[in-house]
Design a protein around this motif. Structure first.
Motif, short mmCIF file in Angstrom:
data_model
loop_
_atom_site.label_atom_id
_atom_site.label_comp_id
_atom_site.label_asym_id
_atom_site.label_seq_id
_atom_site.Cartn_x
_atom_site.Cartn_y
_atom_site.Cartn_z
N ILE A 138 -3.84 -14.43 45.71
CA ILE A 138 -3.62 -14.12 47.13
C ILE A 138 -4.90 -13.59 47.75
N HIS A 139 -5.56 -12.70 47.04
CA HIS A 139 -6.82 -12.13 47.55
C HIS A 139 -7.87 -13.23 47.73
N ALA A 140 -7.98 -14.12 46.76
CA ALA A 140 -8.98 -15.20 46.85
C ALA A 140 -8.74 -16.11 48.05
N LEU A 141 -7.49 -16.28 48.44
CA LEU A 141 -7.16 -17.15 49.57
C LEU A 141 -7.13 -16.40 50.91
N SER A 142 -7.26 -15.08 50.86
CA SER A 142 -7.25 -14.27 52.08
C SER A 142 -8.61 -14.34 52.77
N ALA A 143 -8.66 -13.89 54.00
CA ALA A 143 -9.92 -13.87 54.74
C ALA A 143 -10.95 -12.99 54.02
N TYR A 196 2.74 -22.84 37.51
CA TYR A 196 1.30 -22.72 37.64
C TYR A 196 0.96 -21.76 38.77
N VAL A 197 -0.19 -21.09 38.64
CA VAL A 197 -0.73 -20.24 39.69
C VAL A 197 -2.12 -20.76 40.01
N TYR A 198 -2.43 -20.80 41.30
CA TYR A 198 -3.74 -21.24 41.75
C TYR A 198 -4.77 -20.17 41.40
N ALA A 199 -5.78 -20.55 40.61
CA ALA A 199 -6.76 -19.56 40.16
C ALA A 199 -8.18 -20.12 40.17
N LYS A 200 -8.45 -21.07 41.06
CA LYS A 200 -9.79 -21.64 41.12
C LYS A 200 -10.79 -20.54 41.52
N ALA A 242 -12.18 -14.78 50.81
CA ALA A 242 -13.08 -15.89 51.14
C ALA A 242 -14.44 -15.35 51.57
N TYR A 243 -14.43 -14.25 52.31
CA TYR A 243 -15.68 -13.61 52.73
C TYR A 243 -16.47 -13.14 51.50
N GLU A 244 -15.79 -12.49 50.58
CA GLU A 244 -16.46 -12.00 49.37
C GLU A 244 -17.04 -13.15 48.56
N ALA A 245 -16.30 -14.24 48.45
CA ALA A 245 -16.79 -15.39 47.70
C ALA A 245 -18.01 -16.01 48.39
N ALA A 246 -17.96 -16.11 49.70
CA ALA A 246 -19.06 -16.72 50.45
C ALA A 246 -20.30 -15.83 50.46
N THR A 247 -20.10 -14.54 50.38
CA THR A 247 -21.23 -13.61 50.51
C THR A 247 -21.63 -12.93 49.21
N ALA A 248 -21.37 -13.57 48.11
CA ALA A 248 -21.77 -13.01 46.81
C ALA A 248 -21.20 -11.60 46.61
N ASN A 291 7.87 -23.91 44.83
CA ASN A 291 6.50 -23.50 45.16
C ASN A 291 6.60 -22.23 45.99
N PHE A 292 5.56 -21.41 45.92
CA PHE A 292 5.45 -20.24 46.78
C PHE A 292 4.11 -20.36 47.50
N GLN A 293 4.18 -20.29 48.82
CA GLN A 293 2.98 -20.51 49.63
C GLN A 293 2.54 -19.23 50.33
N TYR A 294 1.23 -19.16 50.51
CA TYR A 294 0.61 -18.04 51.22
C TYR A 294 0.20 -18.57 52.59
N ALA A 295 1.01 -18.29 53.59
CA ALA A 295 0.80 -18.85 54.94
C ALA A 295 -0.51 -18.39 55.57
N ASP A 296 -1.01 -17.21 55.21
CA ASP A 296 -2.23 -16.68 55.80
C ASP A 296 -3.50 -17.16 55.09
N SER A 297 -3.36 -18.13 54.21
CA SER A 297 -4.52 -18.63 53.48
C SER A 297 -5.57 -19.17 54.45
N VAL A 298 -6.82 -18.80 54.23
CA VAL A 298 -7.91 -19.32 55.06
C VAL A 298 -8.46 -20.61 54.48
N ALA A 299 -7.98 -20.99 53.31
CA ALA A 299 -8.38 -22.25 52.69
C ALA A 299 -7.32 -23.31 52.99
N ASP A 300 -7.66 -24.55 52.73
CA ASP A 300 -6.68 -25.62 52.88
C ASP A 300 -5.52 -25.41 51.90
N LYS A 301 -5.80 -24.76 50.81
CA LYS A 301 -4.82 -24.50 49.77
C LYS A 301 -3.84 -23.44 50.25
#
Length: 163
Positions: free
Chosen positions: A87-92, A52-56, A95-101, A28-38
């Motif tokens: 990586i971008h999706a799990l970054s701060a 597999y790559v996380y792509a939700k 996450a901001y972009e997803a939350a703010t349309a 597995n390869f983990q992104y330690a700076d993830s702002v999500a639980d993932k």
């Protein structure tokens, strides 16, 4: 199709990912700076080349129920692209972009009578203001948008992003 060593080399070129060996020779390869639980970006990369790559919630991919996309037949360009997006999706910022349309955190909505309401993303909530008065608070942009449309409001043409 890339083999295991090629995939491993591409994945290891992302310094923000940390390698973690798991069972049966998989990695597995983990992104330690993830702002999500993932934290897993790459899940169960196997010596046979499967993984597999996380792509939700990433446009252009159809993830399984766990949010994963199989990378067995990915080219180098496809693999690099999905990893960057994950990586971008799990970054701060992601996450901001997803939350703010898409990074829009402030809009003005107007009805036919010329009345206006302001929608502002604050403290992980969407607040609707009539002047200085709070008119409503919503968990998601979609909920705030549905409310405003039901009340006869439409977004003004200009949108404001994070300042």
């Amino acid at each position: 199709m890339l083999d295991y060593q090629q995939k491993l080399s591409i994945i290891e070129s992302f310094p923000e990912l940390k390698k973690k060996e798991v069972s049966l020779g998989r990695i597995n390869f983990q992104y330690a700076d993830s702002v999500a639980d993932k934290k897993n970006v790459i899940y169960h990369l196997h010596p046979n080349g499967n993984g597999y790559v996380y792509a939700k919630d990433i446009d252009g991919y159809e993830p399984d129920a766990k949010g994963m996309v199989n990378i067995r037949d990915f080219s180098e360009e496809e693999l690099r692209g999905i990893i960057k997006k994950a990586i971008h999706a799990l970054s701060a910022e992601g996450a901001y972009e997803a939350a703010t349309a898409g990074g829009v955190d402030h809009e003005i909505w107007i009805n036919r009578s010329g009345q206006s309401l302001e929608v502002i993303y604050e403290n992980e909530l969407w607040n609707v203001y009539a002047g200085e008065l709070l008119d409503g608070t919503f968990r998601t942009y979609l909920e705030a948008r549905e409310y405003l449309i039901e009340e006869g409001f439409r977004p003004e043409k200009t949108k404001k992003g994070r300042s």
